[in-house]
Design an enzyme around this catalytic site. Structure first.
Site, PDB file in Angstrom:
ATOM      1  N   SER A 226       0.801  -1.228   0.000  1.00  0.00           N
ATOM      2  CA  SER A 226       0.000   0.000   0.000  1.00  0.00           C
ATOM      3  C   SER A 226       0.837   1.283   0.000  1.00  0.00           C
ATOM      4  CB  SER A 226      -0.955  -0.057   1.192  1.00  0.00           C
ATOM      5  OG  SER A 226      -1.815   1.040   1.193  1.00  0.00           O
TER       6      SER A 226
ATOM      7  N   ASP B 246      -1.763   1.356  -3.475  1.00  0.00           N
ATOM      8  CA  ASP B 246      -2.513   0.233  -4.049  1.00  0.00           C
ATOM      9  C   ASP B 246      -3.938   0.641  -4.404  1.00  0.00           C
ATOM     10  OD1 ASP B 246      -3.305   0.402  -1.384  1.00  0.00           O
ATOM     11  OD2 ASP B 246      -3.541  -1.758  -1.135  1.00  0.00           O
TER      12      ASP B 246
ATOM     13  N   GLU C  40     -12.633   6.572   6.614  1.00  0.00           N
ATOM     14  CA  GLU C  40     -11.666   7.090   7.564  1.00  0.00           C
ATOM     15  C   GLU C  40     -11.220   8.446   7.018  1.00  0.00           C
ATOM     16  OE1 GLU C  40      -9.411   3.700   9.864  1.00  0.00           O
ATOM     17  OE2 GLU C  40      -8.770   3.694   7.793  1.00  0.00           O
TER      18      GLU C  40
ATOM     19  N   ASN D 233      -8.461   9.455   6.458  1.00  0.00           N
ATOM     20  CA  ASN D 233      -7.362   9.299   5.503  1.00  0.00           C
ATOM     21  C   ASN D 233      -7.804   8.807   4.119  1.00  0.00           C
ATOM     22  OD1 ASN D 233      -7.744   6.518   5.731  1.00  0.00           O
ATOM     23  ND2 ASN D 233      -6.133   6.263   7.254  1.00  0.00           N
TER      24      ASN D 233
ATOM     25  N   ARG E 246      -4.972   6.810  21.980  1.00  0.00           N
ATOM     26  CA  ARG E 246      -5.198   5.367  21.827  1.00  0.00           C
ATOM     27  C   ARG E 246      -3.895   4.708  21.398  1.00  0.00           C
ATOM     28  NH1 ARG E 246      -5.282   4.843  16.299  1.00  0.00           N
ATOM     29  NH2 ARG E 246      -5.761   2.630  16.341  1.00  0.00           N
ATOM     30  N   PRO E 247      -3.722   3.427  21.751  1.00  0.00           N
ATOM     31  CA  PRO E 247      -2.525   2.741  21.257  1.00  0.00           C
ATOM     32  C   PRO E 247      -2.695   2.457  19.768  1.00  0.00           C
ATOM     33  CG  PRO E 247      -3.904   1.231  22.546  1.00  0.00           C
ATOM     34  CD  PRO E 247      -4.597   2.562  22.571  1.00  0.00           C
ATOM     35  N   SER E 248      -1.681   2.740  18.954  1.00  0.00           N
ATOM     36  CA  SER E 248      -1.741   2.460  17.520  1.00  0.00           C
ATOM     37  C   SER E 248      -1.828   0.957  17.296  1.00  0.00           C
ATOM     38  CB  SER E 248      -0.488   3.005  16.841  1.00  0.00           C
ATOM     39  OG  SER E 248      -0.308   2.368  15.585  1.00  0.00           O
TER      40      SER E 248
HETATM   41  C1  LIG Z   1      -4.775   7.645  12.549  1.00  0.00           C
HETATM   42  C2  LIG Z   1      -4.604   6.772  11.365  1.00  0.00           C
HETATM   43  O1  LIG Z   1      -4.523   7.250  10.213  1.00  0.00           O
HETATM   44  N1  LIG Z   1      -4.573   5.443  11.591  1.00  0.00           N
HETATM   45  C3  LIG Z   1      -4.393   4.470  10.507  1.00  0.00           C
HETATM   46  C4  LIG Z   1      -3.387   3.405  10.947  1.00  0.00           C
HETATM   47  O2  LIG Z   1      -3.896   2.730  12.100  1.00  0.00           O
HETATM   48  P1  LIG Z   1      -3.282   2.899  13.589  1.00  0.00           P
HETATM   49  O3  LIG Z   1      -3.953   1.807  14.377  1.00  0.00           O
HETATM   50  O4  LIG Z   1      -3.676   4.263  14.023  1.00  0.00           O
HETATM   51  O5  LIG Z   1      -1.788   2.778  13.502  1.00  0.00           O
HETATM   52  O6  LIG Z   1      -3.241   2.449   9.880  1.00  0.00           O
HETATM   53  C5  LIG Z   1      -4.443   1.762   9.537  1.00  0.00           C
HETATM   54  C6  LIG Z   1      -4.088   0.744   8.447  1.00  0.00           C
HETATM   55  O7  LIG Z   1      -3.664   1.343   7.286  1.00  0.00           O
HETATM   56  C7  LIG Z   1      -5.513   2.755   9.065  1.00  0.00           C
HETATM   57  O8  LIG Z   1      -6.713   2.065   8.765  1.00  0.00           O
HETATM   58  C8  LIG Z   1      -5.722   3.811  10.145  1.00  0.00           C
HETATM   59  O9  LIG Z   1      -6.616   4.794   9.696  1.00  0.00           O
HETATM   60 MG   LIG Z   2      -3.857   1.178   0.532  1.00  0.00          MG
END
Ligand SMILES: CC(=O)N[C@H]1[C@@H](OP(=O)(O)O)O[C@H](CO)[C@@H](O)[C@@H]1O
Ligand SMILES: [Mg+2]
Length: 609
Positions: free
Chosen positions: A71, A303, A402, A404, A567-569
């Site tokens: 991606s 992607d 989302e 993004n 939040r934890p990523s």
């Molecule tokens: C704030 C943010 O953009 N978080 C992203 C990121 O997740 P995190 O759990 O926040 O690391 O990666 C994911 C997968 O690509 C996407 O779905 C999500 O939107």
């Molecule tokens: Mg992608």
């Protein structure tokens, strides 16, 4: 090793696994979007996922997909996403099996496969008749990894269908279309459901044109007001796909594809992730020559399953231009208003369907308020497409994005039946409804809404209100085909937004003007154990540590229009901090205060923010 393979319930698979040992110290995780890491570390996981995909295909009696891509990651990375027979993402229970098999010791691979396959389903021909469709992006490492997937499939007796170089949503389509039966409208009028890449493109072009025709929009005549959309293809697989779409729709749409070059510079200074996270235009576009009203820009990710729009807005009466981002929240807003208006106008069963907009906690507060003020139901789901998609399925019509740019609009089987019922009845009563009528009424209603200062949503609502119920049902039916039902699809989403703007006759600036994002700031803090932080289901508040949530509440209280959460990523070893407020300075300050609270109350590592 040969002896171990010979006594394995899956001798050929065990031998193949032994030939591709996992690198020392690597632990594979099936994360938010499958496996993803440096390409040279992936071989062991990839052959085993070929085996697992074949077992899944055998057990369900349907085709399964494997996509080789990382991606938006840098070109040196690669990864793998599995596609379930429905065309959606891999079932959560199989994610667990995938991680277990990927991390098994070499000697245990046969036993792990046997545990998945069940009694009596073992041996080198266990998956005879099972079909796995393998797709890949344009990364230099992708062909070799796709070959390893194929070797894994063959080692348990399955067959591979080579999907070739495709976007992630195209592979989802190939799998879903292979296993599904077309609706009557799909075979008759809307481009079919052929499980090949030509079928994918035929469907996009036919349904896009059918939607506009039913809405009595002359696509060619709409061109001057809509201008050209520059597609920033991130030097990824979306480049050739967008170019094909542009050529299929020549005359009805003006797309100019840029950043469609060598994958050596994939996602580097361009693409949806760069633009949305960095809040900055990509390389290859220019504020002087690529500004509104002639041009707007649309950035895909590597992607092509994510998309955001943006534009240079010339400053009135002076030189220079500002730059404005139209992120996933605003895509959701435009599509929700459009689909909502069409459902209401179509009437009958369609008007009784439930519709909701699903966001994550990262949605801008202004977006949430705007959608709610339009009378649309808003829900908040956990971050990650699989959670948001699932939450959207609670409605007859679920719009999810989302911020993004990952997202789509999902229609339940009951919703498709209702929409088909209204549209098919309208066509039966008057076949001419497919080519629209009342163009001038629609255009006049939209123009009046715009003249009164309305935004793109108001223009679409006014235009749809001037359509006949039958025309609305037929336009909506075309949208259900255009919008990818299996997974978020950058090209399909972009086309749906292009169609919406044309129905409303709305200049791009009126989409920007739907609402102004509240200033927001995201940062991240490293802590000793991020998983010690637990949140409520929608992630907007912490359950633990309670003292940290209390400190966040205290900080937010002091700020005008303040909102903050941590939040934890799920993809990085960090705690993410999000803050928004009425001014940029206040949002920055709130983010800093919250980041320090995380550091102090949750075991911060390194230097204090
Ligand atoms: C704030 C943010 O953009 N978080 C992203 C990121 O997740 P995190 O759990 O926040 O690391 O990666 C994911 C997968 O690509 C996407 O779905 C999500 O939107
Ligand atoms: Mg992608």
């Amino acid at each position: 090793m040969a002896a171990a393979a010979a006594s394995s319930p899956f001798p050929a698979a065990s031998k193949l696994a032994a030939a591709h040992p996992p690198p020392e110290g690597v632990k594979y995780a099936y994360g938010t979007a499958g496996f993803r890491m440096r390409a040279e570390l992936l071989d062991a996981a990839v052959v085993r996922m070929g085996m697992l995909a074949a077992l899944r295909a055998k057990q369900t009696g349907k085709a399964v997909g494997v996509m080789v891509t990382a991606s938006h990651n840098p070109v040196a990375d690669n990864g793998l996403k599995m596609v379930d027979p429905s065309g959606g993402m891999l079932a959560a229970s199989w994610e667990v099996l995938a991680a277990k098999l990927a991390n098994a010791g070499i000697a245990d691979v046969g036993a792990e496969l046997a545990a998945v396959a069940g009694e009596g389903a073992c041996g080198d021909a266990a998956c005879e008749g099972a079909v796995v469709i393998v797709g890949r992006d344009t990364r230099p490492s992708s062909p070799a990894l796709a070959d390893l997937v194929a070797a894994g499939v063959a080692s348990v007796g399955g067959s591979v269908l080579d999907g070739g170089v495709v976007s992630t949503p195209q592979l989802h389509y190939l799998v879903g279309a292979s296993n599904a039966t077309a609706r009557a409208c799909e075979s008759a009028r809307l481009g079919g459901l052929r499980p090949d890449v030509d079928g994918y493109f035929a469907r996009l072009a036919t349904s896009y044109k059918a939607c506009l025709a039913a809405a009595a929009v002359d696509a060619a005549a709409a061109a001057p007001e809509q201008g050209t959309t520059i597609i920033d293809a991130a030097d990824g697989v979306g480049g050739p796909q967008a170019a094909r779409t542009a050529s299929d729709l020549a005359g009805a749409l003006s797309w100019e594809v840029r950043n469609a070059g060598d994958s050596a510079s994939l996602n580097d200074g361009c693409g949806a992730e760069f633009v949305q996270k960095g809040r900055t235009p990509p390389r290859g576009v220019d504020a002087a020559s690529d500004a509104l009203p002639g041009c707007r820009i649309c950035s895909l990710d590597g992607d092509a399953d994510r998309v955001v729009f943006h534009a240079f807005v010339p400053a009135e009466g002076e030189a220079g231009a500002s730059w404005e981002l139209v992120d996933g929240d605003k895509l959701a807003a435009l599509l929700a208003v459009t689909v909502g208006a069409l459902l209401k106008r179509a009437g009958g069963q369609a008007a009784r369907l439930s519709m909701g907009v699903v966001q994550t906690a990262y949605a801008n507060g202004a977006a949430t308020r705007w959608v709610a003020a339009r009378g649309l139901e808003v829900a908040c789901a956990k971050t990650g497409v699989k959670f948001v998609h699932h939450a959207a399925e609670a409605y007859d019509v679920g719009v999810y994005f989302e911020a993004n740019g990952h997202g789509t609009v999902v229609f339940s089987p009951a919703a498709l039946l209702a929409i088909d019922h209204e549209a098919d009845a309208a066509v039966a009563a008057d076949p001419a409804v497919v080519s629209g009528a009342g163009a001038s009424e629609r255009a006049a209603a939209a123009a009046a809404a715009l003249a009164a200062g309305g935004d793109a949503g108001a223009a679409v609502e006014a235009a749809v209100g001037a359509m006949t119920p039958g025309a609305a049902a037929v336009a909506l039916q075309a949208l259900t085909v255009l919008i990818n039902q299996f997974v978020g699809d950058a090209i399909a989403d972009a086309l749906a937004c292009e169609a919406a703007l044309r129905i409303g006759g709305a200049p791009f600036g009126r989409w920007i003007a739907m609402y102004s994002d509240l200033p927001s700031r995201q940062t991240k803090v490293r802590v000793a154990d991020r998983l010690a932080l637990t949140t409520v289901p929608d992630e907007s508040r912490l359950e633990a540590p309670a003292a940290l949530q209390a400190a966040i509440d205290e900080a937010v209280k002091a700020v005008d229009c303040g909102r903050a959460f941590v939040r934890p990523s799920g993809t990085e070893d960090v705690v993410r901090v999000y803050a928004e407020a009425a001014t940029v300075a206040a949002a920055d300050e709130l983010a800093a205060v919250v980041a320090r609270a995380v550091f102090d109350l949750a075991g911060g590592q390194g230097s204090r923010p």
